[in-house]
Design an enzyme around this catalytic site. Structure first.
Site, short mmCIF file in Angstrom:
data_model
loop_
_atom_site.label_atom_id
_atom_site.label_comp_id
_atom_site.label_asym_id
_atom_site.label_seq_id
_atom_site.Cartn_x
_atom_site.Cartn_y
_atom_site.Cartn_z
N ASN A 116 1.03 -1.51 -0.27
CA ASN A 116 0.04 -0.42 0.19
C ASN A 116 0.88 1.34 -0.16
O ASN A 116 2.19 0.90 0.52
CB ASN A 116 -1.11 -0.29 1.68
CG ASN A 116 -0.24 0.77 2.90
OD1 ASN A 116 -0.24 2.07 2.45
ND2 ASN A 116 0.23 0.13 3.40
N PHE A 120 -1.67 8.39 4.37
CA PHE A 120 -3.08 9.15 5.51
C PHE A 120 -3.45 9.67 4.72
O PHE A 120 -4.15 10.77 5.53
CB PHE A 120 -1.50 9.53 6.32
CG PHE A 120 -0.85 9.26 6.85
CD1 PHE A 120 -0.72 7.83 7.30
CD2 PHE A 120 0.29 10.27 8.00
CE1 PHE A 120 0.40 7.22 8.31
CE2 PHE A 120 1.61 9.13 8.84
CZ PHE A 120 1.20 8.11 9.10
N SER A 181 5.52 5.06 8.62
CA SER A 181 5.03 4.74 7.52
C SER A 181 5.95 5.23 6.45
O SER A 181 6.50 6.48 6.18
CB SER A 181 3.81 5.43 7.36
OG SER A 181 3.11 5.44 6.17
N ASN A 183 5.38 6.62 3.07
CA ASN A 183 4.00 6.47 2.17
C ASN A 183 3.82 8.10 2.69
O ASN A 183 3.32 8.08 1.37
CB ASN A 183 3.37 5.72 2.24
CG ASN A 183 2.86 4.31 1.97
OD1 ASN A 183 3.60 3.91 0.57
ND2 ASN A 183 1.93 3.82 2.43
N THR A 184 4.77 8.69 3.28
CA THR A 184 4.34 9.79 3.62
C THR A 184 5.78 10.55 3.09
O THR A 184 6.91 10.23 4.32
CB THR A 184 3.78 10.86 4.75
OG1 THR A 184 2.21 10.64 4.73
CG2 THR A 184 3.85 12.16 5.48
N LYS A 224 6.04 3.14 16.56
CA LYS A 224 5.62 2.44 15.79
C LYS A 224 6.69 2.65 15.14
O LYS A 224 7.32 3.51 13.78
CB LYS A 224 4.22 2.80 15.34
CG LYS A 224 4.41 2.05 13.37
CD LYS A 224 2.53 1.57 13.32
CE LYS A 224 2.55 0.12 12.50
NZ LYS A 224 1.11 0.20 12.63
N ASN A 255 5.69 -1.54 11.54
CA ASN A 255 5.01 -1.12 10.45
C ASN A 255 5.36 -2.01 8.82
O ASN A 255 6.41 -3.17 8.98
CB ASN A 255 5.76 0.74 10.20
CG ASN A 255 4.20 1.30 9.61
OD1 ASN A 255 3.90 0.47 8.82
ND2 ASN A 255 4.49 2.69 10.29
#
Length: 363
Positions: A116, A120, A181, A183-184, A224, A255
Site C-alpha cells: 500500500n 494517510f 510509514s 508513504n508520506t 511504531k 510498520n
C-alpha cells in the site's frame, strides 16, 4: 465457507473499493445489536490464559486489529464482535487529507501479501472525535495512531502530533506515534534521534498536561517502528524507553517494509509491503527490542501474523500483544478465533499456563 464466497466477489473489485464496502458493511453492523451478539458468540474466545493487564489496561486476549483498517473510527462498534482483544484506529491527522493518488493498494493473493502507498488519507481528527464521542462504553481498549499532515514541514511535525493528542485523548486507551510509514515523504526521517527525541518529549508533555487538566489517566505513548532500520538504530531507539523518565511506554514492531527481498512480484511497485514476506524481519525487530529493554517494555508485534505458529513466534520473541490486518483480508473474520484457539492448543502442549510465561522464551 461464507467468507470464501464473499472474498471472491470482493477480490473482483479494486482493493480500495472492496475496503470501502467492508467498512460500510461493518458500520451498518454497528447498528444491529442482535447480529453483533450472534457474531460475538461465534468469534469471541474467552480464556483466562489469554488475558493480560498491561499499562493498567485489561486485554482479554492478545490479538488486536492494526491501524490502517479503520482509519476514521467508522467500524469501532462492530469490530470487537470479530474477537479482537483491542482495536487501533487511524492513522489520524489533524486536518483531513486525500492521501496519495490511486491506485494505491495492490494485492498478491498467491503470497497473501499487500503493498500500500495510501499516504494517510483520512477525515481528520474532528470527524474522528465526533464518532468517538458518540461511541459510548467500548468493550475493548482503543488505540489511536497519530500522524502528521503531508503538507506539514518536518520542523513543525511535533505540533501535528500534539494537536491530535489534545483533540482525542478522552477516548484513547493508548496512543501510537507513527513516524515509520513509508508513504508520506520525509516521515521516516523523524525516526532519527535528533528529531525523534524532541517530538516524543512534546507528545508526552502534552499528554500529561491534558490528562492532569481533565483529571483522568494518562494514556501510554507507543512508538511504531519501521522494519527497515539498521539494528544499531533500533538499539538507539530502544533506549528511549529506558531511564527514569522514558519518552515511550512501549513499541509497535513493525510498520510495513520498503524491502522487496524475496518478493520479486512487488519489485516495481512503491509502497509498504505487509503480510508473510514481512514476518521474519518483524520478529527479529521484536527480539532485538525485547533484549535491549531487558523485557521490561511492552511490545505489540505486527507483521505476517496469520496463524497460531506466527503468534507463538512473536510472543516467544518478546511481544506482549499482537496486531494483524493483512490476514483479515485473505483469511476473513474467522482468523482471530483460529489463531487464539491454536495458540491455546500450543500452550497446553508445551505446558505453558500464561502468555507471560511464553513471552521472550526464545528471545
Amino acid at each position: 465457507m461464507i467468507y470464501g464466497m464473499l472474498r471472491r466477489g470482493l477480490f473482483l473489485l479494486d482493493p480500495e473499493t472492496a475496503h470501502h464496502w467492508t467498512i460500510a458493511g461493518l458500520g451498518a453492523l454497528g447498528h444491529m445489536p442482535a447480529t453483533r451478539a450472534r457474531l460475538a458468540a461465534r468469534y469471541t474466545l474467552e480464556d483466562p490464559r489469554l488475558a493480560q493487564e498491561i499499562w493498567g489496561l485489561h486485554f482479554a486476549n492478545p490479538l488486536g486489529l492494526a491501524a490502517g483498517f479503520d482509519k476514521n473510527a467508522e467500524a469501532l462498534t462492530a469490530l470487537p464482535a470479530l474477537g479482537f482483544g483491542f482495536v487501533e484506529i487511524g492513522t489520524v491527522t489533524p486536518r483531513p487529507q486525500p492521501g496519495n493518488p490511486r491506485p494505491r493498494i495492490f494485492r498478491f493473493p498467491e503470497r497473501e501479501a499487500v503493498i500500500n502507498r495510501m499516504g494517510f488519507p483520512g477525515q481528520g481528527m474532528a470527524a474522528v472525535a465526533a464518532r468517538l464521542a458518540a461511541l459510548g462504553a467500548h468493550p475493548v481498549p482503543i488505540g489511536i495512531n497519530l500522524g502528521k499532515n503531508k503538507d506539514t514541514p518536518a520542523g513543525q511535525a511535533a505540533a501535528d502530533y500534539v494537536a491530535v493528542v489534545e483533540g482525542l485523548q478522552p477516548w484513547a486507551d493508548y496512543f501510537a506515534v507513527n513516524v515509520s510509514s513509508p508513504n508520506t515523504p520525509g516521515l521516516r526521517d523523524l525516526q532519527a534521534l535528533d528529531a525523534l527525541q524532541p517530538l516524543l518529549a512534546a507528545v508526552q508533555a502534552a499528554n500529561l498536561r491534558v490528562a492532569r487538566e481533565a483529571g483522568r489517566r494518562c494514556p501510554p505513548v507507543l512508538l511504531k517502528i519501521a522494519p527497515d532500520l539498521a539494528d544499531a538504530d533500533l538499539m538507539a531507539i530502544a533506549g528511549l524507553a529506558n531511564g527514569e523518565q522514558p519518552l515511550v511506554d512501549g513499541f509497535i514492531a513493525t510498520n510495513t517494509t520498503i524491502s522487496r527481498e524475496d518478493f520479486l512480484e512487488g519489485a516495481g511497485i512503491s509502497g509498504g509491503l505487509s503480510g508473510p514476506p514481512l514476518r521474519g524481519r518483524a520478529t527479529a525487530v521484536i527480539r532485538l527490542l525485547h533484549q535491549a529493554t531487558g523485557g521490561k517494555v511492552p511490545i505489540i508485534g505486527v507483521g505476517g501474523v496469520f496463524s497460531a505458529d506466527d503468534a507463538w513466534e512473536k510472543i516467544s520473541a518478546g511481544a506482549s500483544l499482537l496486531e494483524l490486518y493483512t490476514a483479515l483480508i485473505f483469511r476473513g473474520p474467522g482468523v482471530v478465533d483460529a489463531i487464539l484457539k491454536g495458540l491455546l492448543a500450543r500452550m497446553e502442549e508445551a505446558g505453558i499456563a500464561s502468555l507471560a510465561a511464553l513471552r521472550g522464551k526464545n528471545s
